[in-house]
Design a protein around this motif. Structure first.
Motif, PDB file in Angstrom:
ATOM      1  N   THR A 118       0.859  -1.175   0.000  1.00  0.00           N
ATOM      2  CA  THR A 118       0.000   0.000   0.000  1.00  0.00           C
ATOM      3  C   THR A 118       0.905   1.237   0.000  1.00  0.00           C
ATOM      4  OG1 THR A 118      -0.184  -0.038   2.419  1.00  0.00           O
ATOM      5  CG2 THR A 118      -1.893  -1.212   1.175  1.00  0.00           C
ATOM      6  N   PRO A 119       0.349   2.430  -0.081  1.00  0.00           N
ATOM      7  CA  PRO A 119       1.206   3.614  -0.184  1.00  0.00           C
ATOM      8  C   PRO A 119       2.252   3.766   0.928  1.00  0.00           C
ATOM      9  CG  PRO A 119      -1.041   4.200  -0.725  1.00  0.00           C
ATOM     10  CD  PRO A 119      -1.064   2.776  -0.257  1.00  0.00           C
ATOM     11  N   TYR A 120       1.937   3.377   2.159  1.00  0.00           N
ATOM     12  CA  TYR A 120       2.876   3.581   3.259  1.00  0.00           C
ATOM     13  C   TYR A 120       3.518   2.308   3.798  1.00  0.00           C
ATOM     14  CZ  TYR A 120       0.631   8.155   3.449  1.00  0.00           C
ATOM     15  OH  TYR A 120       0.134   9.393   3.131  1.00  0.00           O
ATOM     16  N   PHE A 121       2.965   1.134   3.467  1.00  0.00           N
ATOM     17  CA  PHE A 121       3.403  -0.100   4.116  1.00  0.00           C
ATOM     18  C   PHE A 121       3.500  -1.274   3.163  1.00  0.00           C
ATOM     19  CE2 PHE A 121       1.294   2.246   7.530  1.00  0.00           C
ATOM     20  CZ  PHE A 121       2.240   2.164   8.543  1.00  0.00           C
ATOM     21  N   PHE A 122       4.287  -2.251   3.619  1.00  0.00           N
ATOM     22  CA  PHE A 122       4.220  -3.613   3.105  1.00  0.00           C
ATOM     23  C   PHE A 122       3.416  -4.387   4.148  1.00  0.00           C
ATOM     24  CE2 PHE A 122       8.517  -2.294   1.522  1.00  0.00           C
ATOM     25  CZ  PHE A 122       8.194  -2.271   0.168  1.00  0.00           C
ATOM     26  N   HIS A 123       2.339  -5.030   3.720  1.00  0.00           N
ATOM     27  CA  HIS A 123       1.515  -5.840   4.615  1.00  0.00           C
ATOM     28  C   HIS A 123       1.957  -7.286   4.428  1.00  0.00           C
ATOM     29  CE1 HIS A 123      -1.980  -2.852   5.022  1.00  0.00           C
ATOM     30  NE2 HIS A 123      -1.116  -2.282   4.203  1.00  0.00           N
ATOM     31  N   LEU A 124       2.462  -7.888   5.466  1.00  0.00           N
ATOM     32  CA  LEU A 124       2.869  -9.285   5.423  1.00  0.00           C
ATOM     33  C   LEU A 124       1.816 -10.098   6.178  1.00  0.00           C
ATOM     34  CD1 LEU A 124       6.662  -8.832   6.218  1.00  0.00           C
ATOM     35  CD2 LEU A 124       5.568  -8.998   3.989  1.00  0.00           C
ATOM     36  N   TYR A 125       1.023 -10.873   5.437  1.00  0.00           N
ATOM     37  CA  TYR A 125      -0.093 -11.606   6.027  1.00  0.00           C
ATOM     38  C   TYR A 125       0.335 -13.003   6.473  1.00  0.00           C
ATOM     39  CZ  TYR A 125      -3.639  -8.215   4.732  1.00  0.00           C
ATOM     40  OH  TYR A 125      -4.404  -7.090   4.662  1.00  0.00           O
ATOM     41  N   PHE A 126      -0.050 -13.343   7.700  1.00  0.00           N
ATOM     42  CA  PHE A 126       0.126 -14.701   8.201  1.00  0.00           C
ATOM     43  C   PHE A 126      -1.057 -15.557   7.751  1.00  0.00           C
ATOM     44  CE2 PHE A 126       2.318 -12.024  11.321  1.00  0.00           C
ATOM     45  CZ  PHE A 126       3.582 -12.564  11.239  1.00  0.00           C
ATOM     46  N   ASP A 127      -2.254 -14.995   7.832  1.00  0.00           N
ATOM     47  CA  ASP A 127      -3.482 -15.604   7.329  1.00  0.00           C
ATOM     48  C   ASP A 127      -4.398 -14.460   6.896  1.00  0.00           C
ATOM     49  OD1 ASP A 127      -4.873 -14.662   9.668  1.00  0.00           O
ATOM     50  OD2 ASP A 127      -4.235 -16.456  10.753  1.00  0.00           O
ATOM     51  N   ASN A 128      -5.661 -14.745   6.649  1.00  0.00           N
ATOM     52  CA  ASN A 128      -6.559 -13.703   6.131  1.00  0.00           C
ATOM     53  C   ASN A 128      -6.802 -12.557   7.106  1.00  0.00           C
ATOM     54  OD1 ASN A 128      -6.925 -14.867   3.651  1.00  0.00           O
ATOM     55  ND2 ASN A 128      -8.699 -16.063   4.305  1.00  0.00           N
ATOM     56  N   ARG A 129      -6.607 -12.784   8.379  1.00  0.00           N
ATOM     57  CA  ARG A 129      -6.945 -11.767   9.375  1.00  0.00           C
ATOM     58  C   ARG A 129      -5.751 -11.206  10.142  1.00  0.00           C
ATOM     59  NH1 ARG A 129     -12.266 -11.599   9.062  1.00  0.00           N
ATOM     60  NH2 ARG A 129     -13.437 -13.508   8.802  1.00  0.00           N
ATOM     61  N   SER A 130      -4.649 -11.887  10.166  1.00  0.00           N
ATOM     62  CA  SER A 130      -3.503 -11.383  10.927  1.00  0.00           C
ATOM     63  C   SER A 130      -2.343 -11.049   9.989  1.00  0.00           C
ATOM     64  CB  SER A 130      -3.076 -12.387  11.998  1.00  0.00           C
ATOM     65  OG  SER A 130      -2.736 -13.618  11.434  1.00  0.00           O
ATOM     66  N   PHE A 131      -1.755  -9.905  10.251  1.00  0.00           N
ATOM     67  CA  PHE A 131      -0.700  -9.410   9.383  1.00  0.00           C
ATOM     68  C   PHE A 131       0.234  -8.513  10.162  1.00  0.00           C
ATOM     69  CE2 PHE A 131      -4.259  -6.542   9.212  1.00  0.00           C
ATOM     70  CZ  PHE A 131      -3.701  -5.271   9.233  1.00  0.00           C
ATOM     71  N   PHE A 132       1.366  -8.224   9.537  1.00  0.00           N
ATOM     72  CA  PHE A 132       2.335  -7.328  10.129  1.00  0.00           C
ATOM     73  C   PHE A 132       2.634  -6.222   9.133  1.00  0.00           C
ATOM     74  CE2 PHE A 132       6.514  -5.848  11.387  1.00  0.00           C
ATOM     75  CZ  PHE A 132       6.302  -5.663  12.737  1.00  0.00           C
ATOM     76  N   LEU A 133       2.741  -4.986   9.625  1.00  0.00           N
ATOM     77  CA  LEU A 133       2.998  -3.834   8.771  1.00  0.00           C
ATOM     78  C   LEU A 133       4.473  -3.451   8.833  1.00  0.00           C
ATOM     79  CD1 LEU A 133      -0.026  -1.603   9.806  1.00  0.00           C
ATOM     80  CD2 LEU A 133       0.204  -2.918   7.704  1.00  0.00           C
ATOM     81  N   VAL A 134       5.081  -3.326   7.662  1.00  0.00           N
ATOM     82  CA  VAL A 134       6.466  -2.853   7.572  1.00  0.00           C
ATOM     83  C   VAL A 134       6.422  -1.500   6.869  1.00  0.00           C
ATOM     84  CG1 VAL A 134       8.782  -3.320   6.697  1.00  0.00           C
ATOM     85  CG2 VAL A 134       7.296  -5.227   7.387  1.00  0.00           C
ATOM     86  N   PRO A 135       6.757  -0.422   7.571  1.00  0.00           N
ATOM     87  CA  PRO A 135       6.703   0.915   6.955  1.00  0.00           C
ATOM     88  C   PRO A 135       7.740   1.069   5.843  1.00  0.00           C
ATOM     89  CG  PRO A 135       6.933   1.070   9.351  1.00  0.00           C
ATOM     90  CD  PRO A 135       7.144  -0.352   8.982  1.00  0.00           C
ATOM     91  N   LYS A 136       7.309   1.616   4.730  1.00  0.00           N
ATOM     92  CA  LYS A 136       8.223   1.854   3.616  1.00  0.00           C
ATOM     93  C   LYS A 136       9.258   2.916   3.953  1.00  0.00           C
ATOM     94  CE  LYS A 136       5.206   0.728  -0.235  1.00  0.00           C
ATOM     95  NZ  LYS A 136       4.548   1.323  -1.417  1.00  0.00           N
ATOM     96  N   ASP A 137       8.875   3.888   4.775  1.00  0.00           N
ATOM     97  CA  ASP A 137       9.811   4.966   5.093  1.00  0.00           C
ATOM     98  C   ASP A 137      10.908   4.531   6.068  1.00  0.00           C
ATOM     99  OD1 ASP A 137       8.332   4.893   7.439  1.00  0.00           O
ATOM    100  OD2 ASP A 137       7.542   6.929   7.231  1.00  0.00           O
TER     101      ASP A 137
END
Length: 161
Positions: A118-137
């Protein structure tokens, strides 16, 4: 590759909104409410329904958007300690390792089911509901960001195969 980061509230709220609107059940609900609200407006225009019906669907639409756009992302942000931590992340060929003051966690690439950007993050999904956000900046430069993007695409696609 090592990066360190903390979260910006506005960016996290936007990422959570993206997550909710990407869920098929939320998207279907929004589409149905929009269709019924438009149908109610057309029927009201042709005097086939009473103004109360249009008011009801309009109120449902506003309530749904308020919940998805404001209330849900803000409540999740406030409840989660994760968004207030400082992180050190290591990304390598075998795994992603995350370190905070509270501890350390490693995930092999096979643990992730999908990757979304997405514009600000990489979303790393473990499953459909849980994920971790890695900021691009968090990346020092665009080259490091591109290298991380390529590795995530390659490793997570390979893990999902």
């Amino acid at each position: 590759m090592n990066i360190s980061f903390s979260y910006d509230r506005k960016q996290v709220i936007q990422a959570l909104r993206y997550h909710f609107f990407s869920r098929p059940e939320i998207r279907l609900l929004v589409i149905l409410i929009n269709v019924f609200t438009i149908a109610a407006a057309v029927l009201l225009y042709f005097k086939r329904i009473q103004p109360f019906s249009f008011l009801l669907f309009s109120t449902l639409w506003m309530a749904l958007m308020l919940v998805i756009w404001r209330i849900l992302p803000n409540s999740i942000y406030k409840k989660s300690q994760t968004f207030r931590d400082e992180f050190l992340m290591s990304i390598d060929e075998q795994e992603i390792t995350l370190t905070t003051d509270r501890g350390r966690q490693s995930w092999p690439w096979q643990r992730f089911s999908k990757f979304i950007e997405t514009p600000y993050f990489f979303h790393l999904y473990f499953d459909n509901r849980s994920f971790f956000l890695v900021p691009k900046d968090a990346f020092e430069n665009i080259t490091d960001q591109q290298a991380a993007r390529d590795m995530m695409k390659e490793k997570i696609r390979a893990a999902g195969s």
